[in-house]
Design an enzyme around this catalytic site. Structure first.
Site, PDB file in Angstrom:
ATOM      1  N   GLU A  22       0.849  -1.198   0.000  1.00 31.63           N
ATOM      2  CA  GLU A  22       0.000   0.000   0.000  1.00 31.63           C
ATOM      3  C   GLU A  22       0.884   1.246   0.000  1.00 31.63           C
ATOM      4  O   GLU A  22       1.842   1.323   0.743  1.00 31.63           O
ATOM      5  CB  GLU A  22      -0.900  -0.025   1.252  1.00 31.63           C
ATOM      6  CG  GLU A  22      -1.818   1.167   1.370  1.00 31.63           C
ATOM      7  CD  GLU A  22      -2.643   1.371   0.100  1.00 31.63           C
ATOM      8  OE1 GLU A  22      -3.412   0.476  -0.267  1.00 31.63           O
ATOM      9  OE2 GLU A  22      -2.500   2.430  -0.532  1.00 31.63           O
ATOM     10  N   LYS A  55       8.247  -1.711  -2.470  1.00 30.93           N
ATOM     11  CA  LYS A  55       7.663  -0.904  -1.396  1.00 30.93           C
ATOM     12  C   LYS A  55       8.758  -0.335  -0.501  1.00 30.93           C
ATOM     13  O   LYS A  55       8.776   0.856  -0.198  1.00 30.93           O
ATOM     14  CB  LYS A  55       6.681  -1.757  -0.576  1.00 30.93           C
ATOM     15  CG  LYS A  55       6.109  -1.064   0.641  1.00 30.93           C
ATOM     16  CD  LYS A  55       5.252   0.134   0.287  1.00 30.93           C
ATOM     17  CE  LYS A  55       5.092   1.050   1.470  1.00 30.93           C
ATOM     18  NZ  LYS A  55       4.274   2.225   1.190  1.00 30.93           N
ATOM     19  N   SER A  69      12.815  20.237   6.614  1.00 33.13           N
ATOM     20  CA  SER A  69      11.955  20.274   7.808  1.00 33.13           C
ATOM     21  C   SER A  69      12.757  19.903   9.033  1.00 33.13           C
ATOM     22  O   SER A  69      13.955  19.615   8.954  1.00 33.13           O
ATOM     23  CB  SER A  69      10.790  19.291   7.638  1.00 33.13           C
ATOM     24  OG  SER A  69      11.275  17.964   7.644  1.00 33.13           O
ATOM     25  N   CYS A  93       6.251   4.948   9.037  1.00 32.33           N
ATOM     26  CA  CYS A  93       6.813   4.157   7.937  1.00 32.33           C
ATOM     27  C   CYS A  93       8.278   4.430   7.597  1.00 32.33           C
ATOM     28  O   CYS A  93       9.060   3.487   7.502  1.00 32.33           O
ATOM     29  CB  CYS A  93       5.977   4.352   6.677  1.00 32.33           C
ATOM     30  SG  CYS A  93       4.354   3.609   6.840  1.00 32.33           S
TER      31      CYS A  93
HETATM   32  P1  NAD Z   1      -1.817  -0.004  12.632  1.00 36.27           P
HETATM   33  O1  NAD Z   1      -1.024  -0.310  13.827  1.00 36.27           O
HETATM   34  O2  NAD Z   1      -2.574   1.272  12.543  1.00 36.27           O
HETATM   35  O3  NAD Z   1      -2.907  -1.163  12.404  1.00 36.27           O
HETATM   36  C1  NAD Z   1      -2.616  -2.512  12.498  1.00 36.27           C
HETATM   37  C2  NAD Z   1      -3.789  -3.210  13.177  1.00 36.27           C
HETATM   38  O4  NAD Z   1      -3.602  -4.615  13.086  1.00 36.27           O
HETATM   39  C3  NAD Z   1      -3.921  -2.901  14.659  1.00 36.27           C
HETATM   40  O5  NAD Z   1      -5.198  -2.353  14.911  1.00 36.27           O
HETATM   41  C4  NAD Z   1      -3.730  -4.255  15.351  1.00 36.27           C
HETATM   42  O6  NAD Z   1      -4.555  -4.422  16.486  1.00 36.27           O
HETATM   43  C5  NAD Z   1      -4.139  -5.212  14.264  1.00 36.27           C
HETATM   44  N1  NAD Z   1      -3.603  -6.560  14.401  1.00 36.27           N
HETATM   45  C6  NAD Z   1      -2.334  -6.939  14.671  1.00 36.27           C
HETATM   46  N2  NAD Z   1      -2.230  -8.277  14.667  1.00 36.27           N
HETATM   47  C7  NAD Z   1      -3.469  -8.767  14.385  1.00 36.27           C
HETATM   48  C8  NAD Z   1      -3.985 -10.069  14.226  1.00 36.27           C
HETATM   49  N3  NAD Z   1      -3.199 -11.145  14.321  1.00 36.27           N
HETATM   50  N4  NAD Z   1      -5.298 -10.204  13.959  1.00 36.27           N
HETATM   51  C9  NAD Z   1      -6.095  -9.121  13.841  1.00 36.27           C
HETATM   52  N5  NAD Z   1      -5.646  -7.857  13.958  1.00 36.27           N
HETATM   53  C10 NAD Z   1      -4.347  -7.681  14.231  1.00 36.27           C
HETATM   54  O7  NAD Z   1      -0.833  -0.144  11.393  1.00 36.27           O
HETATM   55  P2  NAD Z   1      -0.934   0.604   9.970  1.00 36.27           P
HETATM   56  O8  NAD Z   1      -0.391   1.970  10.071  1.00 36.27           O
HETATM   57  O9  NAD Z   1      -2.287   0.396   9.409  1.00 36.27           O
HETATM   58  O10 NAD Z   1       0.106  -0.237   9.130  1.00 36.27           O
HETATM   59  C11 NAD Z   1      -0.163  -1.569   8.743  1.00 36.27           C
HETATM   60  C12 NAD Z   1       0.892  -2.010   7.745  1.00 36.27           C
HETATM   61  O11 NAD Z   1       0.797  -1.213   6.562  1.00 36.27           O
HETATM   62  C13 NAD Z   1       2.327  -1.868   8.220  1.00 36.27           C
HETATM   63  O12 NAD Z   1       3.074  -2.924   7.699  1.00 36.27           O
HETATM   64  C14 NAD Z   1       2.773  -0.564   7.599  1.00 36.27           C
HETATM   65  O13 NAD Z   1       4.163  -0.534   7.373  1.00 36.27           O
HETATM   66  C15 NAD Z   1       2.051  -0.573   6.291  1.00 36.27           C
HETATM   67  N6  NAD Z   1       1.773   0.761   5.720  1.00 36.27           N
HETATM   68  C16 NAD Z   1       1.390   1.801   6.525  1.00 36.27           C
HETATM   69  C17 NAD Z   1       1.096   3.043   5.973  1.00 36.27           C
HETATM   70  C18 NAD Z   1       0.695   4.207   6.819  1.00 36.27           C
HETATM   71  O14 NAD Z   1       0.664   5.323   6.326  1.00 36.27           O
HETATM   72  N7  NAD Z   1       0.363   4.026   8.082  1.00 36.27           N
HETATM   73  C19 NAD Z   1       1.179   3.215   4.597  1.00 36.27           C
HETATM   74  C20 NAD Z   1       1.542   2.140   3.803  1.00 36.27           C
HETATM   75  C21 NAD Z   1       1.841   0.913   4.381  1.00 36.27           C
HETATM   76  C1  UDX Z   2       4.733   7.585   3.680  1.00 38.10           C
HETATM   77  C2  UDX Z   2       4.759   7.445   2.143  1.00 38.10           C
HETATM   78  O1  UDX Z   2       4.636   8.738   1.544  1.00 38.10           O
HETATM   79  C3  UDX Z   2       3.626   6.555   1.688  1.00 38.10           C
HETATM   80  O2  UDX Z   2       3.699   6.360   0.279  1.00 38.10           O
HETATM   81  C4  UDX Z   2       3.761   5.217   2.391  1.00 38.10           C
HETATM   82  O3  UDX Z   2       2.721   4.376   1.998  1.00 38.10           O
HETATM   83  C5  UDX Z   2       3.748   5.412   3.898  1.00 38.10           C
HETATM   84  O4  UDX Z   2       4.796   6.314   4.278  1.00 38.10           O
HETATM   85  P1  UDX Z   2       3.334   9.020   5.427  1.00 38.10           P
HETATM   86  O5  UDX Z   2       4.402   8.631   6.379  1.00 38.10           O
HETATM   87  O6  UDX Z   2       1.929   8.806   5.810  1.00 38.10           O
HETATM   88  O7  UDX Z   2       3.524   8.238   4.029  1.00 38.10           O
HETATM   89  O8  UDX Z   2       3.475  10.583   5.067  1.00 38.10           O
HETATM   90  P2  UDX Z   2       4.468  11.399   4.113  1.00 38.10           P
HETATM   91  O9  UDX Z   2       3.665  12.414   3.427  1.00 38.10           O
HETATM   92  O10 UDX Z   2       5.305  10.550   3.274  1.00 38.10           O
HETATM   93  O11 UDX Z   2       5.379  12.175   5.157  1.00 38.10           O
HETATM   94  C6  UDX Z   2       6.333  11.523   5.980  1.00 38.10           C
HETATM   95  C7  UDX Z   2       7.126  12.530   6.774  1.00 38.10           C
HETATM   96  O12 UDX Z   2       8.014  13.261   5.928  1.00 38.10           O
HETATM   97  C8  UDX Z   2       6.259  13.572   7.472  1.00 38.10           C
HETATM   98  O13 UDX Z   2       6.778  13.823   8.752  1.00 38.10           O
HETATM   99  C9  UDX Z   2       6.410  14.776   6.587  1.00 38.10           C
HETATM  100  O14 UDX Z   2       6.183  15.979   7.262  1.00 38.10           O
HETATM  101  C10 UDX Z   2       7.852  14.647   6.132  1.00 38.10           C
HETATM  102  N1  UDX Z   2       8.163  15.354   4.883  1.00 38.10           N
HETATM  103  C11 UDX Z   2       7.524  15.002   3.736  1.00 38.10           C
HETATM  104  C12 UDX Z   2       9.148  16.336   4.851  1.00 38.10           C
HETATM  105  O15 UDX Z   2       9.751  16.654   5.881  1.00 38.10           O
HETATM  106  N2  UDX Z   2       9.444  16.944   3.664  1.00 38.10           N
HETATM  107  C13 UDX Z   2       8.814  16.617   2.499  1.00 38.10           C
HETATM  108  O16 UDX Z   2       9.156  17.214   1.455  1.00 38.10           O
HETATM  109  C14 UDX Z   2       7.821  15.614   2.543  1.00 38.10           C
END
Ligand code: NAD
Ligand code: UDX
Length: 479
Positions: A161, A220, A269, A276
């Site tokens: 994602e 990713k 910044s 992430c």
């Molecule tokens: P999160 O912590 O917000 O959510 C994960 C959820 O999974 C939690 O609510 C937890 O309780 C649940 N969980 C854990 N183990 C479980 C199980 N065995 N059964 C059922 N539920 C369970 O995490 P997130 O930010 O959504 O990230 C999830 C994944 O996606 C990570 O690998 C992250 O690196 C990736 N990702 C995150 C982002 C982002 O912006 N947050 C973007 C892209 C990818």
């Molecule tokens: C990031 C990736 O962008 C996304 O594609 C991936 O799926 C998850 O990780 P996120 O962490 O949600 O997303 O936000 P992002 O907009 O990437 O910002 C990350 C951090 O970098 C923030 O603290 C932001 O303020 C900082 N940032 C971003 C900078 O300091 N300068 C920039 O030019 C851009």
């Protein structure tokens, strides 16, 4: 072509919630069930107060919740009924044992895979959406195959994602691309087609890139490493700017207009935050180490090191500007989220800045428009941040209003680029602050000339600002 009637998402977090809400809204014929171990989280998803703030998310959820979108803690039933299962659980950095501080902790992924294997009575397509090290899909597949029930078949796909927080709904609605990694054999292709079919409800086929599973997993990590690298690169340039008199915004603009470089993600910044970037770069570093590629590991490690350096450098500048002592001084922190338009604070630069200032015994007055008080206190009392959590209650107060937070402060620090900070009444704030009144703009969002005109001493990232002399009688203005 294979069609899917029911899908399930394990993990109702920042990824599982928004991405599956959009799928449900775009695919009315598919029943989408999002499950989680956390009863609290599921309760919130079923309430009017969703567990996370994302622009546009309330509307999407309301439009299909109770229709074809369900949030539940009944994980087993959801798995049993689903044709396809997204794994969206968290994959945090390990804080113990082998790979401590670098490797991804895959225990939640493994638990999800084992649960699928334990309860499934029919064939499933299992889609790894969490960010994982290369070859994690192989581990999931091994666990499933080792526990397979008669008549059940599994196909494991990688579908990382790319949504960013604060723009999650739009990112899922209109992604640059969708990546799907799978096996090249006929069963693999069939599974890939089934997943494509979901996305094709709203995404043009040309934007769906199909590749082998390991490429998809690595893409990713590589994408996040490249994005983080750009921020660390411009932040390293910002240090040179501050030392020379060049202006980092001008430099970013100049290099960003080269179409080979591009203008995005060049905003210097106080340092990148979020759940992430650091985690995934460290994940890549650890992967390099395990593959006996120490030079590649050291290269990517620098991206994280420069980020640490940037946060510390900014904190040092605050202390230095405040006459080398902040002990017992009131410092207002504007913004605690790791970026604007989210209430998420994971790895936020504000946490580290607060830590450095608390180490100097400064008194912090924190305001953020979206982050709950309890969340800020949870971050600051974490053992990695405060050895003695009682110091947090002594040194930190949380405020509901930026003007109230600025009352009696020696300095104000912008840590998050919330739009509302640009339009605050800085005349009013100046009146409320002790003099000389300092503003540190860690996001380069304020009108520095206007602030200097009001009388503030202004410091920002990557630029030296001329300042009005404090005592006009001794040092008359040359204008
Ligand atoms: P999160 O912590 O917000 O959510 C994960 C959820 O999974 C939690 O609510 C937890 O309780 C649940 N969980 C854990 N183990 C479980 C199980 N065995 N059964 C059922 N539920 C369970 O995490 P997130 O930010 O959504 O990230 C999830 C994944 O996606 C990570 O690998 C992250 O690196 C990736 N990702 C995150 C982002 C982002 O912006 N947050 C973007 C892209 C990818
Ligand atoms: C990031 C990736 O962008 C996304 O594609 C991936 O799926 C998850 O990780 P996120 O962490 O949600 O997303 O936000 P992002 O907009 O990437 O910002 C990350 C951090 O970098 C923030 O603290 C932001 O303020 C900082 N940032 C971003 C900078 O300091 N300068 C920039 O030019 C851009």
């Amino acid at each position: 072509k294979m069609t899917l009637k029911k899908i399930c998402c394990i993990g109702a977090g920042y990824v599982g919630g928004p991405s599956c809400a959009v799928i449900a809204s775009k695919c009315p014929a598919i029943q989408v069930t999002v499950v989680d171990l956390s009863e609290e989280r599921i309760k919130q998803w079923n309430s009017d107060h969703l567990p996370l703030y994302e622009p546009g998310l309330d509307d999407v959820v309301k439009s299909c919740r109770g229709r074809n979108l369900t949030f539940s803690t009944d994980i087993d039933t959801a798995i049993q009924e689903a044709d396809l299962i997204f794994i969206c659980v968290n994959t945090p950095t390990k804080n113990f044992g082998i790979g401590k501080g670098r490797a991804a902790d895959l225990k939640y992924i493994e638990a999800a895979a084992r649960r699928i294997a334990d309860v499934s009575k029919s064939s499933k397509i299992v889609v790894e959406k969490s960010t994982v090290p290369v070859k994690a899909a192989q581990s999931i597949s091994n666990i499933l195959q080792a526990n397979v029930k008669p008549g059940v078949k599994y196909q494991v796909l990688s579908n990382p994602e790319f949504l960013a927080e604060g723009t999650a709904v739009n990112d899922v609605l209109d992604p640059d691309r969708v990546l799907i990694g799978g096996e090249k054999n006929s069963l693999g292709k069939e599974a890939i087609e089934a997943l494509c079919w979901i996305y094709e409800h709203w995404i043009p086929r040309e934007k769906i890139i199909v590749m082998n599973t390991w490429s998809s997993e690595l893409s990713k990590l590589a994408a996040n490493a490249f994005l983080a690298q750009r921020i660390s690169s411009i932040n390293a340039i910002s240090a040179i700017c501050e030392a020379t008199g060049a202006d980092v915004s001008e430099v970013a603009n100049a290099i960003g207009t080269d179409s080979r470089i591009g203008s995005k993600f060049l905003k210097a910044s106080v340092g990148f935050g979020g759940s992430c970037f650091q985690k995934d770069v460290l994940n890549l570093v650890y992967l390099c180490e395990c593959l006996n590629l120490p030079e590649a590991a050291a290269y990517w490690q620098q991206v994280v090191d420069i980020n640490d350096y940037q946060r510390q450098r900014f904190a040092n500048r605050v202390v230095e500007s405040l006459f080398n002592t902040v002990t017992d001084k009131n410092i207002t922190i504007l913004g605690f989220a790791f970026k604007k338009d989210t209430g998420d604070t994971r790895e936020s630069a504000a946490i580290y800045l607060s830590k450095y200032l608390m180490d100097e015994e400064a008194r912090l007055r924190i305001y953020d428009p979206k982050v709950e008080k309890s969340q800020i206190l949870r971050e600051l009392t974490h053992p990695c941040i405060s050895e003695d959590p009682s110091r947090v209650s002594k040194l930190v107060t949380i405020h509901q209003d930026p003007y109230e937070a600025a009352e009696g402060s020696h300095a104000l620090i912008v840590c998050t680029e919330w739009d509302e900070f640009k339009t605050l009444d800085y005349h009013k704030i100046y009146q409320k602050m002790l003099k000389p009144a300092f503003i540190f703009d860690g996001r380069i969002i304020l009108d520095h000339e206007a602030l200097i005109e009001i009388g503030f001493h202004v410091e920002t990232i990557g630029k030296r600002l001329s300042r009005k002399p404090v005592h006009r009688s001794i040092a008359p203005s040359t204008q």
